[in-house]
Design an enzyme around this catalytic site. Structure first.
Site, PDB file in Angstrom:
ATOM      1  N   ASP A  80       0.840  -1.204   0.000  1.00 41.34           N
ATOM      2  CA  ASP A  80       0.000   0.000   0.000  1.00 41.34           C
ATOM      3  C   ASP A  80       0.872   1.249   0.000  1.00 41.34           C
ATOM      4  O   ASP A  80       2.059   1.188   0.313  1.00 41.34           O
ATOM      5  CB  ASP A  80      -0.922   0.029   1.239  1.00 41.34           C
ATOM      6  CG  ASP A  80      -0.153   0.193   2.544  1.00 41.34           C
ATOM      7  OD1 ASP A  80       0.852  -0.520   2.726  1.00 41.34           O
ATOM      8  OD2 ASP A  80      -0.536   1.044   3.366  1.00 41.34           O
ATOM      9  N   GLU A 175       0.169  -1.081   5.610  1.00 46.14           N
ATOM     10  CA  GLU A 175       1.225  -0.698   6.554  1.00 46.14           C
ATOM     11  C   GLU A 175       1.117   0.785   6.889  1.00 46.14           C
ATOM     12  O   GLU A 175       1.331   1.205   8.020  1.00 46.14           O
ATOM     13  CB  GLU A 175       2.605  -0.999   5.961  1.00 46.14           C
ATOM     14  CG  GLU A 175       3.760  -0.817   6.942  1.00 46.14           C
ATOM     15  CD  GLU A 175       4.374   0.575   6.975  1.00 46.14           C
ATOM     16  OE1 GLU A 175       5.217   0.827   7.837  1.00 46.14           O
ATOM     17  OE2 GLU A 175       4.001   1.441   6.148  1.00 46.14           O
TER      18      GLU A 175
HETATM   19 ZN   LIG Z   1       6.990   1.909   4.133  1.00 44.23          ZN
END
Ligand SMILES: [Zn+2]
Length: 419
Positions: A80, A175
């Site tokens: 992401d 994340e």
């Molecule tokens: Zn990163």
């Protein structure tokens, strides 16, 4: 080099922005586009046991090619990109043989990536840089990490003379919104330890991060006509202001570095009746971290005591939530996994830059979930914005580091080093 560039561009041109307001994992449907592509690609290069679960975590195995017992190591990266800056329609620009001067990212809007401001650029004179077109982020964070892991695995498959033990790889969603580790199946992954390929400058190697807590404070006011307010009104906005003033003035992000911790006000909104204040607490040292939380609690008590007689109830309500902890505690007992990465870098002529992270990583959460997981450079700079760039040479070096760690793991005697 060209393979690395092509692979990297094929990833960054897929929009995978995550969304902190979503309840699902992945937080955005579009992250599946890259996750599914990675599954196909891992299969195509010859990885074994390629899986994707219902939350889009991609895992795969490179089997050992030696007969003796070797620890299983893992490499982890996230697909992401941050919701802080748009990752749609990324149009990478390639600057070959960088001359150390300004790089015009966008002529129309006069957006320039300049070494006068971003001095790190001068480290890469003569190298090939990949930049944005000035309108989006690049997504080297962390698609550089994915590029490096896939490229290293492909190399090991095509060069079986390089000896290695079993290697596991995992690519995660979300994340950037702090949830990459949440649904990571550490048991299924089955590695003895792992590395996130998610650092910045070439040489970075990190195994210390902040202890982190988030604080939400509600100030309850009492609104009364201002002409008749004496002894009756509480203006909750002024309470919040007084509260902030009780915190140490210099212990804020813009005044601290290295191991220095801080309080950081992230949100403040209110009216006379009610004001909400949010702040975060960060400190590498567990004792100091606890003291900082205690300080917030004590100020809360002091305020409530002061107004108790007059109003008969708590007017400040404070909620402190721990977010993550310093991975050092979990990595130090197995320090050889950091030494191994350091040795790999040195043997490749890379100067290791070992420093405390002023933030957290998926690796620190994973370390507390039973998978010790230091962080290694992925090569990019200026993450989360339009000035993001990555030198291709740094990505190539990161590939070499992965390969070297795999090799060293197969030739090191760990019998004396195990905890
Ligand atoms: Zn990163």
């Amino acid at each position: 080099m060209q393979d690395i560039i092509n692979r990297f561009i094929s990833y960054v041109t897929i929009d995978t922005e995550s969304d902190p307001n979503s309840e699902t994992t992945p937080s955005t449907e579009k992250q599946w586009n890259l996750a599914n592509k990675l599954v196909d690609e891992l299969k195509a290069i010859g990885m074994h046991d390629v899986t994707i679960d219902k939350h889009s975590y991609v895992m795969a195995t490179l089997p050992s090619n030696v007969s003796h017992q070797v620890p299983t190591i893992g490499f982890v990266a996230h697909f992401d990109t941050t919701p802080d800056f748009t990752g749609a329609n990324v149009t990478p620009q390639i600057v070959e043989n960088y001359d150390g001067k300004d790089i015009v990212l966008n002529k129309e809007q006069n957006i320039v990536l300049s070494p006068n401001y971003f001095k790190d650029l001068l480290l890469y004179k003569g190298q090939t840089l990949i930049t944005t077109n000035g309108l989006t982020l690049l997504g080297a964070d962390d698609k550089a990490g994915i590029t490096e892991i896939v490229t290293a695995m492909e190399y090991l498959i095509n060069n079986p003379e390089v000896k290695h033990g079993k290697i596991r790889v995992c690519f995660t969603p979300d994340e950037e919104i702090g949830r990459g580790a949440d649904l990571f199946d550490v048991k299924k992954f089955g590695a003895d330890w792992a590395y996130t390929m998610d650092g910045s400058q070439i040489g970075e190697l990190e195994y210390e991060n902040f202890n982190a807590a988030g604080v939400k404070i509600t100030f309850k006011g009492k609104s009364v006509h201002p002409g008749y307010a004496k002894g009756k009104m509480i203006n909750s906005m002024l309470l919040a202001n007084d509260f902030i003033n009780e915190l140490p003035k210099n212990e804020i992000p813009q005044e601290t570095k290295g191991y220095e911790g801080f309080f950081h006000v992230t949100q403040l909104s209110g009216s006379i009746e009610e004001t909400k204040l949010e702040l975060i607490i960060r400190d590498h040292d567990m004792k100091k971290f606890k003291e900082r939380k205690k300080m917030v609690e004590n100020i809360t008590k002091k305020f409530n005591k002061k107004y108790a007689k007059q109003f008969g109830e708590d007017i400040v309500i404070t909620e402190i939530k721990d977010q993550y902890y310093n991975m050092k505690e979990k990595v130090e007992p197995v320090m050889f996994i950091v030494d191994l990465a350091e040795k790999a870098m040195k043997s490749l002529g890379i100067k290791p830059l070992i420093k405390p992270i002023r933030g957290g990583t998926d690796g620190c959460r994973l370390s507390y979930m039973g998978l010790p997981c230091p962080n290694i450079f992925a090569g990019g700079h200026n993450f989360h914005g339009k000035y993001e760039y990555v030198p291709v040479e740094s990505m190539k070096k990161a590939v070499d580091v992965i390969i070297k760690i795999a090799e060293l793991t197969a030739t090191t005697d760990f019998s004396k080093k195990k905890k």
